[in-house]
Design a protein around this motif. Sequence first.
Motif, mmCIF file in Angstrom:
data_model
loop_
_atom_site.group_PDB
_atom_site.id
_atom_site.type_symbol
_atom_site.label_atom_id
_atom_site.label_comp_id
_atom_site.label_asym_id
_atom_site.label_seq_id
_atom_site.Cartn_x
_atom_site.Cartn_y
_atom_site.Cartn_z
ATOM 1 N N THR A 9 6.161 -5.995 29.628
ATOM 2 C CA THR A 9 5.002 -5.600 30.438
ATOM 3 C C THR A 9 3.835 -6.539 30.188
ATOM 4 O OG1 THR A 9 5.734 -3.287 30.337
ATOM 5 C CG2 THR A 9 3.486 -3.680 31.074
ATOM 6 N N ALA A 10 3.694 -7.000 28.941
ATOM 7 C CA ALA A 10 2.628 -7.957 28.611
ATOM 8 C C ALA A 10 2.846 -9.266 29.368
ATOM 9 C CB ALA A 10 2.584 -8.196 27.109
ATOM 10 N N ALA A 11 4.093 -9.726 29.442
ATOM 11 C CA ALA A 11 4.397 -10.963 30.173
ATOM 12 C C ALA A 11 4.080 -10.807 31.655
ATOM 13 C CB ALA A 11 5.866 -11.328 29.974
ATOM 14 N N TRP A 12 4.468 -9.683 32.226
ATOM 15 C CA TRP A 12 4.157 -9.411 33.634
ATOM 16 C C TRP A 12 2.650 -9.405 33.854
ATOM 17 C CZ3 TRP A 12 1.280 -5.357 35.562
ATOM 18 C CH2 TRP A 12 1.286 -5.184 36.950
ATOM 19 N N ALA A 13 1.916 -8.777 32.935
ATOM 20 C CA ALA A 13 0.462 -8.679 33.058
ATOM 21 C C ALA A 13 -0.203 -10.045 32.970
ATOM 22 C CB ALA A 13 -0.089 -7.750 31.975
ATOM 23 N N LEU A 14 0.332 -10.920 32.121
ATOM 24 C CA LEU A 14 -0.223 -12.281 32.023
ATOM 25 C C LEU A 14 -0.125 -12.989 33.373
ATOM 26 C CD1 LEU A 14 1.199 -13.331 28.543
ATOM 27 C CD2 LEU A 14 -1.229 -13.118 29.135
ATOM 28 N N GLY A 15 0.980 -12.799 34.047
ATOM 29 C CA GLY A 15 1.117 -13.391 35.372
ATOM 30 C C GLY A 15 0.163 -12.778 36.368
ATOM 31 N N LYS A 16 -0.009 -11.473 36.291
ATOM 32 C CA LYS A 16 -0.903 -10.775 37.211
ATOM 33 C C LYS A 16 -2.347 -11.242 37.019
ATOM 34 C CE LYS A 16 -1.353 -7.289 40.228
ATOM 35 N NZ LYS A 16 -0.698 -7.295 41.546
ATOM 36 N N ILE A 17 -2.748 -11.441 35.770
ATOM 37 C CA ILE A 17 -4.115 -11.897 35.484
ATOM 38 C C ILE A 17 -4.313 -13.339 35.946
ATOM 39 C CG2 ILE A 17 -5.744 -12.425 33.611
ATOM 40 C CD1 ILE A 17 -4.522 -9.964 32.132
ATOM 41 N N GLY A 18 -3.312 -14.181 35.717
ATOM 42 C CA GLY A 18 -3.321 -15.521 36.312
ATOM 43 C C GLY A 18 -4.030 -16.609 35.543
ATOM 44 N N ALA A 19 -4.338 -16.403 34.274
ATOM 45 C CA ALA A 19 -4.985 -17.447 33.476
ATOM 46 C C ALA A 19 -3.965 -18.523 33.115
ATOM 47 C CB ALA A 19 -5.589 -16.844 32.210
ATOM 48 N N PRO A 20 -4.322 -19.811 33.196
ATOM 49 C CA PRO A 20 -3.364 -20.889 32.914
ATOM 50 C C PRO A 20 -2.712 -20.791 31.539
ATOM 51 C CG PRO A 20 -5.338 -21.769 33.957
ATOM 52 C CD PRO A 20 -5.631 -20.329 33.655
ATOM 53 N N GLU A 21 -3.471 -20.361 30.527
ATOM 54 C CA GLU A 21 -2.877 -20.249 29.182
ATOM 55 C C GLU A 21 -1.799 -19.169 29.142
ATOM 56 O OE1 GLU A 21 -6.039 -19.719 30.065
ATOM 57 O OE2 GLU A 21 -7.083 -18.354 28.690
ATOM 58 N N GLY A 22 -1.900 -18.206 30.037
ATOM 59 C CA GLY A 22 -0.869 -17.180 30.125
ATOM 60 C C GLY A 22 0.437 -17.765 30.623
ATOM 61 N N LYS A 23 0.347 -18.644 31.626
ATOM 62 C CA LYS A 23 1.560 -19.285 32.152
ATOM 63 C C LYS A 23 2.239 -20.131 31.083
ATOM 64 C CE LYS A 23 3.228 -22.488 35.677
ATOM 65 N NZ LYS A 23 2.858 -23.501 36.710
ATOM 66 N N ALA A 24 1.448 -20.914 30.378
ATOM 67 C CA ALA A 24 2.001 -21.768 29.330
ATOM 68 C C ALA A 24 2.687 -20.934 28.250
ATOM 69 C CB ALA A 24 0.898 -22.627 28.717
#
Length: 380
Positions: A335-350
């Motif tokens: 769920t944390a990984a999904w949320a990182l994508g939803k938020i959309g910050a570049p560091e989340g993608k990396a």
Amino acid sequence: MNFDLLKKDIIAYSKEIGIDKIGFTSASAFDEMKNRLIRQQELGFQSGFEEKDIDKRVYPDLIFNKPKSIIAIALAYPSKMKDASQSKKGARRGLFARASWGRDYHDVLREKLSQLEAYIKERVPEAVCKSMVDTGELVDRAVAERAGIGWSGKNCAIITPEFGSYVYLGEMITNLPFEPDEPIEEGCGDCNLCVDACPTGALVQGGQLNAQKCIAFLTQTKGFLPDEYRSKLGNRLYGCDTCQLVCPKNKKMDFHLHEEFEPDPEIAKPLLQPLLHLTNREFKDTYGHVSGSWRGKKTIQRNAIIALAHYKEESAVPDLIYLMKEDPRPVIRGTAAWALGKIGAPEGKAAIETQLVHEKDLDVRAEMEKGLAFFEQINI
């Protein structure tokens, strides 16, 4: 024994101990409810939390030897919170539904019913009683409706003239022949606001609920929340009040009659990010007294992660990266990984791309792929 006089005395005593409404009905079968429960089962609309044996839910004589009557009680709870902090960027807050404000209502109502039972047995030593709140075999709503507490609204809640639907319900089966009270006339009329406002369409029609789609149920599930409901969750951590908030019968209904039900704003509307790092002991110490804690820490934390995604709260990205990498629970990592994508910050993608190489759990990997798909939509 003059049971009419005893009934009056019980009503008077119930007011003394803080029961806001009391009603009496027979212990005969709830035949109409049985038909509805069978239909719900056929449609797959049950939550799974209910008593599995439908007959036990509608035939009091299957759970009590020679029942004569059922006493229904209701306690009002507040609909407005005093001194509640506002959710803002960098300090986002979640929300527990009103029915989970203050002390766990199961405990409070059981205490009231225990007091009532002791009073009855003092007057009639041979009296036998069986009390239940929410988790018992009988359908609280069906008992309350037949006992004249209120009518069963289109939102599937009991609506009382005095307190709206903001009431907790409990009941007591007895072997005493009390005169039944008259049910209250249905008062919803042509109003369909609750059905129209339900975020997920769980109110199939007035008086019929598909519990599997109800947000109040979904916030209590333990696995990954189905994709189609994540955007509907908003900042809800436990329960949902939408169908009560839009109800005209609840307008200006806000009763602060019981200190036990007064909410602590920091618990009923908590900061989301600190929730992510609570230990089991901290969770129990802080939230263990509220009814919304019964499914445990993981469910609330999963909902908090979805709420942070709803807000697109970038300050939470380091927390979510940590959870995705380090948390031992697949539901939280995914769920944390999904949320990182939803938020959309570049560091989340990396972070997702890096961790995807190491993640072994297939469900978590699927959530990571969903997270990365969000970045593709915004071309990051």
